[in-house]
Write an enzyme that holds these catalytic residues in place. Sequence first.
Site, PDB file in Angstrom:
ATOM      1  N   ARG A   1       9.096   2.754   4.535  1.00 35.59           N
ATOM      2  CA  ARG A   1       7.797   2.844   5.223  1.00 35.59           C
ATOM      3  C   ARG A   1       6.906   3.809   4.461  1.00 35.59           C
ATOM      4  NH1 ARG A   1      11.784   4.925   8.489  1.00 35.59           N
ATOM      5  NH2 ARG A   1      11.823   7.179   8.243  1.00 35.59           N
ATOM      6  N   LEU A   2       5.602   3.772   4.815  1.00 40.18           N
ATOM      7  CA  LEU A   2       4.635   4.624   4.101  1.00 40.18           C
ATOM      8  C   LEU A   2       4.421   5.982   4.761  1.00 40.18           C
ATOM      9  CD1 LEU A   2       1.791   2.261   2.839  1.00 40.18           C
ATOM     10  CD2 LEU A   2       3.532   3.425   1.506  1.00 40.18           C
TER      11      LEU A   2
ATOM     12  N   ASP B   1      11.727  11.583  -0.585  1.00 36.70           N
ATOM     13  CA  ASP B   1      12.492  11.662   0.665  1.00 36.70           C
ATOM     14  C   ASP B   1      13.986  11.844   0.384  1.00 36.70           C
ATOM     15  OD1 ASP B   1      12.927  11.648   3.353  1.00 36.70           O
ATOM     16  OD2 ASP B   1      12.640   9.492   3.634  1.00 36.70           O
TER      17      ASP B   1
ATOM     18  N   HIS C   1      15.688  21.211  -0.468  1.00 39.18           N
ATOM     19  CA  HIS C   1      14.291  21.326  -0.895  1.00 39.18           C
ATOM     20  C   HIS C   1      14.193  21.982  -2.271  1.00 39.18           C
ATOM     21  CE1 HIS C   1      12.934  19.586   2.740  1.00 39.18           C
ATOM     22  NE2 HIS C   1      13.228  20.604   3.521  1.00 39.18           N
TER      23      HIS C   1
ATOM     24  N   GLU D   1       2.427  15.800   9.437  1.00 45.07           N
ATOM     25  CA  GLU D   1       3.405  15.703  10.529  1.00 45.07           C
ATOM     26  C   GLU D   1       4.574  16.689  10.335  1.00 45.07           C
ATOM     27  OE1 GLU D   1       1.983  12.876   9.086  1.00 45.07           O
ATOM     28  OE2 GLU D   1       0.677  12.775  10.841  1.00 45.07           O
ATOM     29  N   ASN D   2       4.698  17.235   9.113  1.00 43.50           N
ATOM     30  CA  ASN D   2       5.808  18.174   8.866  1.00 43.50           C
ATOM     31  C   ASN D   2       5.674  19.487   9.648  1.00 43.50           C
ATOM     32  OD1 ASN D   2       6.323  17.231   5.368  1.00 43.50           O
ATOM     33  ND2 ASN D   2       7.362  16.500   7.201  1.00 43.50           N
TER      34      ASN D   2
ATOM     35  N   GLY E   1      17.016  16.678   2.705  1.00 41.02           N
ATOM     36  CA  GLY E   1      17.904  17.157   3.775  1.00 41.02           C
ATOM     37  C   GLY E   1      19.269  16.490   3.698  1.00 41.02           C
TER      38      GLY E   1
HETATM   39  C1  FPP Z   1      11.567  14.877   2.628  1.00 37.37           C
HETATM   40  O1  FPP Z   1      12.928  15.135   2.663  1.00 37.37           O
HETATM   41  C2  FPP Z   1      10.915  15.847   1.793  1.00 37.37           C
HETATM   42  C3  FPP Z   1       9.988  16.739   2.228  1.00 37.37           C
HETATM   43  C4  FPP Z   1       9.555  16.845   3.627  1.00 37.37           C
HETATM   44  C5  FPP Z   1       9.366  17.688   1.343  1.00 37.37           C
HETATM   45  C6  FPP Z   1       9.364  17.353  -0.115  1.00 37.37           C
HETATM   46  C7  FPP Z   1       9.292  18.632  -0.793  1.00 37.37           C
HETATM   47  C8  FPP Z   1       9.800  18.942  -1.996  1.00 37.37           C
HETATM   48  C9  FPP Z   1      10.421  17.980  -2.909  1.00 37.37           C
HETATM   49  C10 FPP Z   1       9.744  20.325  -2.447  1.00 37.37           C
HETATM   50  C11 FPP Z   1       8.427  20.991  -2.200  1.00 37.37           C
HETATM   51  C12 FPP Z   1       7.727  21.170  -3.458  1.00 37.37           C
HETATM   52  C13 FPP Z   1       6.571  21.768  -3.544  1.00 37.37           C
HETATM   53  C14 FPP Z   1       5.956  22.015  -4.858  1.00 37.37           C
HETATM   54  C15 FPP Z   1       5.898  22.172  -2.326  1.00 37.37           C
HETATM   55  P1  FPP Z   1      13.607  15.406   4.061  1.00 37.37           P
HETATM   56  O2  FPP Z   1      13.796  16.878   4.204  1.00 37.37           O
HETATM   57  O3  FPP Z   1      12.849  14.778   5.169  1.00 37.37           O
HETATM   58  O4  FPP Z   1      14.972  14.706   3.860  1.00 37.37           O
HETATM   59  P2  FPP Z   1      15.875  14.014   4.969  1.00 37.37           P
HETATM   60  O5  FPP Z   1      15.112  12.820   5.459  1.00 37.37           O
HETATM   61  O6  FPP Z   1      17.100  13.654   4.220  1.00 37.37           O
HETATM   62  O7  FPP Z   1      16.110  15.039   6.031  1.00 37.37           O
END
Ligand code: FPP
Length: 244
Positions: free
Chosen positions: A192-193, A18, A35, A65-66, A21
């Site tokens: 959280r999970l 996490d 990312h 949920e993404n 962003g």
């Molecule tokens: C959460 O950060 C992260 C994700 C939703 C995706 C995690 C993905 C990667 C590390 C790269 C993908 C890799 C592959 C191989 C598919 P967030 O964007 O929710 O961060 P934030 O809470 O700071 O906005």
Amino acid sequence: MESDFICATPRHVAIIMDGNGRWAQRRMLPRSHGHKAGVDALKIAVRAARELGVQYLTLFSFSSENWSRPEGEINELFALLRLFIRRDLAELHKNNVRVRIIGSRYRLPSDVLSLLVEAEKLTRNNDAQTLIIAFNYGSRDEIVRAVKLIAAKVDNGELCAEEITPELISNHLDTADIPDPDMIIRTSGEKRLSNFLMWQSAYSELVFVDCLWPEFDKTAFSQCLDEYANRTRKFGGLVKDTGS
Ligand code: FPP
């Protein structure tokens, strides 16, 4: 047995990656840069796990949920998955890493599905480390799919309801032949999970770290292992008094 309570290196570590962003936002960059940096951190984590003796590593890469994120961001995450498999699969295979994908195949583009199947097929006999990529994964969805499989077996007489046990349910999950995670790490300070391995984490040690995912390196991984080593796992039992 006393040794049941002794923590050493966890066999299976699962990570909620996490903070991509926020990492980008703090640098006035678009989220997509976060990312991309997240994929670099992912590769560092795979290598670190191997070097630190962690046999199974599960990474939460795209949750069910993404799908509620903007279309552009979803496309970016799919593009990163494609790139990762095309560019890094050979290296993983060379390092004797077995790749497993967990999550629903529903809604995944056909070329992504083919890449996932190819990655699992190519590496299926590797045994140095297992990398489990949770993609389009959510625990509730996984449990619903497992319940439907079991219900169909009860329906056609293959099983009777009395035969349903926790083990039987585990054996119908995406993680059927994978040991439960000993430790779940979440970066970025959130605690959280978020629908990740909820059945499998019944006795997992939870470790929350403040750093954002792109900052998570081998030192941070190693510190989480130290934290794990300091925990006492009881699995609902008691710690035996060794008298020492
Ligand atoms: C959460 O950060 C992260 C994700 C939703 C995706 C995690 C993905 C990667 C590390 C790269 C993908 C890799 C592959 C191989 C598919 P967030 O964007 O929710 O961060 P934030 O809470 O700071 O906005």
